[in-house]
Design a protein around this motif. Structure first.
Motif, PDB file in Angstrom:
ATOM      1  N   ALA A 141       2.990 -59.807  60.308  1.00 52.28           N
ATOM      2  CA  ALA A 141       3.420 -59.302  61.611  1.00 52.28           C
ATOM      3  C   ALA A 141       4.756 -59.935  61.956  1.00 52.28           C
ATOM      4  CB  ALA A 141       2.384 -59.623  62.685  1.00 52.28           C
ATOM      5  N   ALA A 142       5.683 -59.099  62.451  1.00 53.48           N
ATOM      6  CA  ALA A 142       7.012 -59.591  62.826  1.00 53.48           C
ATOM      7  C   ALA A 142       6.888 -60.565  63.979  1.00 53.48           C
ATOM      8  CB  ALA A 142       7.916 -58.422  63.203  1.00 53.48           C
ATOM      9  N   SER A 143       7.674 -61.651  63.893  1.00 53.50           N
ATOM     10  CA  SER A 143       7.604 -62.679  64.926  1.00 53.50           C
ATOM     11  C   SER A 143       8.890 -63.489  64.934  1.00 53.50           C
ATOM     12  CB  SER A 143       6.412 -63.614  64.661  1.00 53.50           C
ATOM     13  OG  SER A 143       6.389 -64.681  65.568  1.00 53.50           O
ATOM     14  N   GLY A 144       9.643 -63.440  66.044  1.00 48.34           N
ATOM     15  CA  GLY A 144      10.805 -64.291  66.214  1.00 48.34           C
ATOM     16  C   GLY A 144      11.853 -64.166  65.136  1.00 48.34           C
ATOM     17  N   GLY A 145      12.110 -62.983  64.670  1.00 52.32           N
ATOM     18  CA  GLY A 145      13.100 -62.782  63.622  1.00 52.32           C
ATOM     19  C   GLY A 145      12.559 -62.979  62.224  1.00 52.32           C
ATOM     20  N   ALA A 169       1.459 -63.766  65.742  1.00 61.42           N
ATOM     21  CA  ALA A 169       2.735 -63.262  66.253  1.00 61.42           C
ATOM     22  C   ALA A 169       2.698 -63.081  67.763  1.00 61.42           C
ATOM     23  CB  ALA A 169       3.077 -61.946  65.561  1.00 61.42           C
ATOM     24  N   LEU A 170       1.615 -62.518  68.285  1.00 56.59           N
ATOM     25  CA  LEU A 170       1.514 -62.281  69.727  1.00 56.59           C
ATOM     26  C   LEU A 170       1.546 -63.581  70.528  1.00 56.59           C
ATOM     27  CD1 LEU A 170      -1.220 -59.489  69.835  1.00 56.59           C
ATOM     28  CD2 LEU A 170       1.208 -59.231  70.389  1.00 56.59           C
ATOM     29  N   ASN A 171       0.987 -64.639  69.924  1.00 57.51           N
ATOM     30  CA  ASN A 171       0.870 -65.896  70.657  1.00 57.51           C
ATOM     31  C   ASN A 171       1.859 -66.952  70.184  1.00 57.51           C
ATOM     32  OD1 ASN A 171      -1.680 -65.449  72.425  1.00 57.51           O
ATOM     33  ND2 ASN A 171      -2.295 -64.722  70.396  1.00 57.51           N
ATOM     34  N   ASN A 172       2.742 -66.556  69.278  1.00 57.52           N
ATOM     35  CA  ASN A 172       3.781 -67.462  68.776  1.00 57.52           C
ATOM     36  C   ASN A 172       3.180 -68.797  68.352  1.00 57.52           C
ATOM     37  OD1 ASN A 172       6.369 -68.281  68.052  1.00 57.52           O
ATOM     38  ND2 ASN A 172       6.804 -69.148  70.068  1.00 57.52           N
ATOM     39  N   GLY A 220      -4.927 -60.383  71.084  1.00 61.13           N
ATOM     40  CA  GLY A 220      -5.172 -60.176  69.662  1.00 61.13           C
ATOM     41  C   GLY A 220      -6.355 -60.925  69.104  1.00 61.13           C
ATOM     42  N   TYR A 221      -7.167 -61.583  69.943  1.00 64.51           N
ATOM     43  CA  TYR A 221      -8.300 -62.365  69.445  1.00 64.51           C
ATOM     44  C   TYR A 221      -9.304 -61.463  68.733  1.00 64.51           C
ATOM     45  CZ  TYR A 221     -12.551 -65.201  69.422  1.00 64.51           C
ATOM     46  OH  TYR A 221     -13.685 -65.863  69.046  1.00 64.51           O
ATOM     47  N   THR A 222      -9.676 -61.842  67.486  1.00 61.65           N
ATOM     48  CA  THR A 222     -10.691 -61.080  66.749  1.00 61.65           C
ATOM     49  C   THR A 222     -11.769 -61.977  66.147  1.00 61.65           C
ATOM     50  OG1 THR A 222      -9.288 -61.111  64.762  1.00 61.65           O
ATOM     51  CG2 THR A 222      -9.169 -59.147  66.173  1.00 61.65           C
ATOM     52  N   GLY A 223     -11.674 -63.288  66.348  1.00 62.72           N
ATOM     53  CA  GLY A 223     -12.680 -64.199  65.810  1.00 62.72           C
ATOM     54  C   GLY A 223     -12.116 -65.604  65.708  1.00 62.72           C
ATOM     55  N   TYR A 224     -12.968 -66.603  65.882  1.00 61.39           N
ATOM     56  CA  TYR A 224     -12.499 -67.970  65.939  1.00 61.39           C
ATOM     57  C   TYR A 224     -11.920 -68.453  64.607  1.00 61.39           C
ATOM     58  CZ  TYR A 224     -12.726 -73.081  66.124  1.00 61.39           C
ATOM     59  OH  TYR A 224     -12.422 -74.422  66.039  1.00 61.39           O
ATOM     60  N   ALA A 225     -12.630 -68.265  63.513  1.00 63.08           N
ATOM     61  CA  ALA A 225     -12.246 -68.793  62.205  1.00 63.08           C
ATOM     62  C   ALA A 225     -12.130 -67.655  61.192  1.00 63.08           C
ATOM     63  CB  ALA A 225     -13.270 -69.828  61.742  1.00 63.08           C
ATOM     64  N   PRO A 226     -11.528 -67.925  60.016  1.00 63.44           N
ATOM     65  CA  PRO A 226     -11.370 -66.860  59.015  1.00 63.44           C
ATOM     66  C   PRO A 226     -12.666 -66.153  58.664  1.00 63.44           C
ATOM     67  CG  PRO A 226     -10.030 -68.738  58.408  1.00 63.44           C
ATOM     68  CD  PRO A 226     -10.834 -69.174  59.595  1.00 63.44           C
ATOM     69  N   HIS A 227     -13.749 -66.919  58.490  1.00 64.76           N
ATOM     70  CA  HIS A 227     -15.004 -66.267  58.139  1.00 64.76           C
ATOM     71  C   HIS A 227     -15.486 -65.353  59.254  1.00 64.76           C
ATOM     72  CE1 HIS A 227     -19.429 -65.977  57.441  1.00 64.76           C
ATOM     73  NE2 HIS A 227     -18.995 -65.749  56.221  1.00 64.76           N
ATOM     74  N   ASP A 228     -15.309 -65.779  60.492  1.00 63.18           N
ATOM     75  CA  ASP A 228     -15.708 -64.933  61.623  1.00 63.18           C
ATOM     76  C   ASP A 228     -14.944 -63.612  61.607  1.00 63.18           C
ATOM     77  OD1 ASP A 228     -17.328 -67.031  62.590  1.00 63.18           O
ATOM     78  OD2 ASP A 228     -15.602 -67.929  63.613  1.00 63.18           O
ATOM     79  N   ARG A 229     -13.654 -63.679  61.311  1.00 59.52           N
ATOM     80  CA  ARG A 229     -12.840 -62.460  61.323  1.00 59.52           C
ATOM     81  C   ARG A 229     -13.188 -61.549  60.144  1.00 59.52           C
ATOM     82  NH1 ARG A 229      -9.341 -66.634  62.977  1.00 59.52           N
ATOM     83  NH2 ARG A 229      -8.330 -66.849  60.928  1.00 59.52           N
ATOM     84  N   ALA A 230     -13.549 -62.165  58.991  1.00 58.68           N
ATOM     85  CA  ALA A 230     -13.991 -61.351  57.855  1.00 58.68           C
ATOM     86  C   ALA A 230     -15.302 -60.646  58.165  1.00 58.68           C
ATOM     87  CB  ALA A 230     -14.127 -62.228  56.602  1.00 58.68           C
ATOM     88  N   VAL A 231     -16.230 -61.376  58.786  1.00 60.44           N
ATOM     89  CA  VAL A 231     -17.520 -60.780  59.164  1.00 60.44           C
ATOM     90  C   VAL A 231     -17.310 -59.646  60.162  1.00 60.44           C
ATOM     91  CG1 VAL A 231     -19.692 -61.226  60.361  1.00 60.44           C
ATOM     92  CG2 VAL A 231     -18.862 -62.843  58.653  1.00 60.44           C
ATOM     93  N   ALA A 232     -16.379 -59.828  61.092  1.00 57.52           N
ATOM     94  CA  ALA A 232     -16.109 -58.791  62.084  1.00 57.52           C
ATOM     95  C   ALA A 232     -15.627 -57.500  61.437  1.00 57.52           C
ATOM     96  CB  ALA A 232     -15.057 -59.293  63.084  1.00 57.52           C
ATOM     97  N   GLN A 233     -15.021 -57.619  60.233  1.00 55.32           N
ATOM     98  CA  GLN A 233     -14.565 -56.433  59.513  1.00 55.32           C
ATOM     99  C   GLN A 233     -15.594 -55.943  58.499  1.00 55.32           C
ATOM    100  OE1 GLN A 233     -11.924 -54.782  60.310  1.00 55.32           O
ATOM    101  NE2 GLN A 233     -11.070 -56.276  61.762  1.00 55.32           N
TER     102      GLN A 233
END
Length: 428
Positions: A152-156, A77-80, A92-105
């Motif tokens: 996340a809300a984005s562009g209506g 949403a932040l980066n459209n 809003g960057y939290t990790g390159y790929a889905p697995h990276d973001r899961a590991v970060a959590q």
């Protein structure tokens, strides 16, 4: 075997899953979702309603996957933008790929895939993902065991993200077919918006609603022949290539299906064994109600028809020592038309499926109202659409793993839906 994750919309992308060791029952730190996560809870309920309708076990949310999904929805949403990969340095960057973001959590215990889309509202996004067969593959897979949703809300509209975890070694149902046998209210048409496309290049929609079957355990499936008929007339189909794994079959009718009864036959080889799957479902006009869940018929009285429930979430599966106690919480939504009121004949109780009193006989029940009823509704009054928790305590009596299969009941009137909900207690 490798699964991939995808995002549904006009333009979609794919990401590879990262394998990890098979889970143990005691390694599932699920916890109740926070009250502020109502939209994520609704998306989970929407997915579970769709899974339940086709005979796939319902699955709980994992707060770590929910956090990863929400973080990526916020990034989109932040980066459209869309897709599954993030660029370091962007908002809003939290990790390159889905697995990276899961590991970060803090989640790194299973295969993880991701689905993502943009839609007018989050629930519509979940249903859009379901309609696209390569995305439906992950959402209905019998070896999925937990999920996290974010929006996340984005562009209506909204960016919608789901992160799903799988365990291909766990016991589960043998095969899931979608649409399922005897399922009704199935749409006749699908717009074909999916990439990679399950239909040949150069063709155009609308197509008929995609038909698929998915087998458990990571077994290789080969389609030897497929036939779809409507009122005895053959329906021309496209056979979708197996893009991400080899444990499923998808066919897409070349044109919208007629309203009425549809017969399907798949001649397949599963793990080297020849077999045939034959079943029937019913389509409906676009204005029809959503697809009817397939479940065993349960005798009810007219007064019981308004009592229905839907599983929402559950707390961590406890691992305890002999003599130690643990508290367990499950939440259910009142999806009927009658109010559940504590202390009255319409009080909702949490029952052990089949009125099984074995756990009480073993001495595991601590303060249960009756031997086969671990808890009553925590909320005094639960109006239609409301949610209540059920909280109970168990005690470790002997080493082992104990599975409690649970469902709500209005005693003296009716059991409510059996959604395959269970809690595993590991005693060391």
């Amino acid at each position: 075997m490798r699964l991939r994750a995808c995002a549904a919309a006009v333009s979609l992308t794919l990401v590879a899953l990262v394998p990890a060791p098979a889970r143990a029952a005691s390694a599932l730190p699920f916890s109740p979702m926070p009250a502020s996560a109502a939209t994520a809870t609704d998306m989970l309920l929407a997915q579970n309603e769709l899974r339940y309708a086709v005979g796939a076990p319902t699955i709980p949310a994992d707060p770590r996957l929910a956090a990863a999904a929400q973080a990526h929805a916020t990034y989109l949403a932040l980066n459209n933008t869309g897709g599954h990969y993030e660029t370091a340095g962007l908002p809003g960057y939290t990790g390159y790929a889905p697995h990276d973001r899961a590991v970060a959590q803090g989640f790194d215990a299973a295969f993880v895939s991701e689905v993502a889309t943009g839609n007018s509202d989050p629930i519509a996004g979940v249903r859009q993902l379901w309609d696209a067969p390569y995305h439906r593959l992950g959402l209905l897979h019998p070896n999925a065991y937990t999920v996290g949703w974010g929006s996340a809300a984005s562009g209506g509209g909204y960016k919608v993200v789901g992160d799903i975890a799988y365990d291909f070694g766990m016991p589960t149902v043998d095969v899931v077919r979608s649409p399922a046998a005897a399922q009704s209210g199935i749409p006749t048409a699908w717009n074909g918006y999916e990439s990679p496309s399950p239909v040949p290049a150069g063709t155009s929609g609308p197509y008929g609603y995609p038909i698929m079957a998915v087998w458990s355990g990571g077994r290789s499936v080969t389609l030897r022949g497929a036939a779809v008929t409507a009122d005895g007339a053959a329906v021309p189909i496209y056979v979708a290539p197996q893009q991400f794994e080899s444990d499923y079959v998808v066919v897409v009718p070349q044109r919208p299906l007629p309203v009425g009864t549809i017969d399907v036959r798949f001649d397949i080889t599963v793990g080297g064994t020849w077999s045939t799957q034959e079943w029937t479902f019913t389509t409906a006009a676009a204005s029809a109600q959503p697809a009817t869940p397939v479940s065993p018929a349960t005798p009810t009285t007219p007064s019981a028809a308004s009592f229905h429930s839907a599983w929402m979430y559950e707390s961590a599966w406890p691992t305890i020592s002999v003599g130690q106690e643990a508290t367990v919480t499950l939440a259910f939504k009142n999806t009927g038309t009658a109010t559940w009121t504590r202390g009255t004949p319409t009080q909702a109780n949490l029952g052990v499926n089949g009125d099984d009193a074995t756990f009480s006989s073993l001495g595991m029940a601590v303060g249960w109202p009756v031997p086969d009823r671990p808890a009553i509704q925590d909320a005094p009054v639960v109006m239609p659409g409301g949610i209540t928790t059920f909280t109970f305590t168990v005690r470790g009596v002997a080493p082992g793993t104990y599975a409690l299969h649970l469902r709500p009941v209005i005693d003296g009137i009716t059991w409510m839906e059996d959604q395959g909900v269970y809690v595993t207690v590991a005693v060391r």
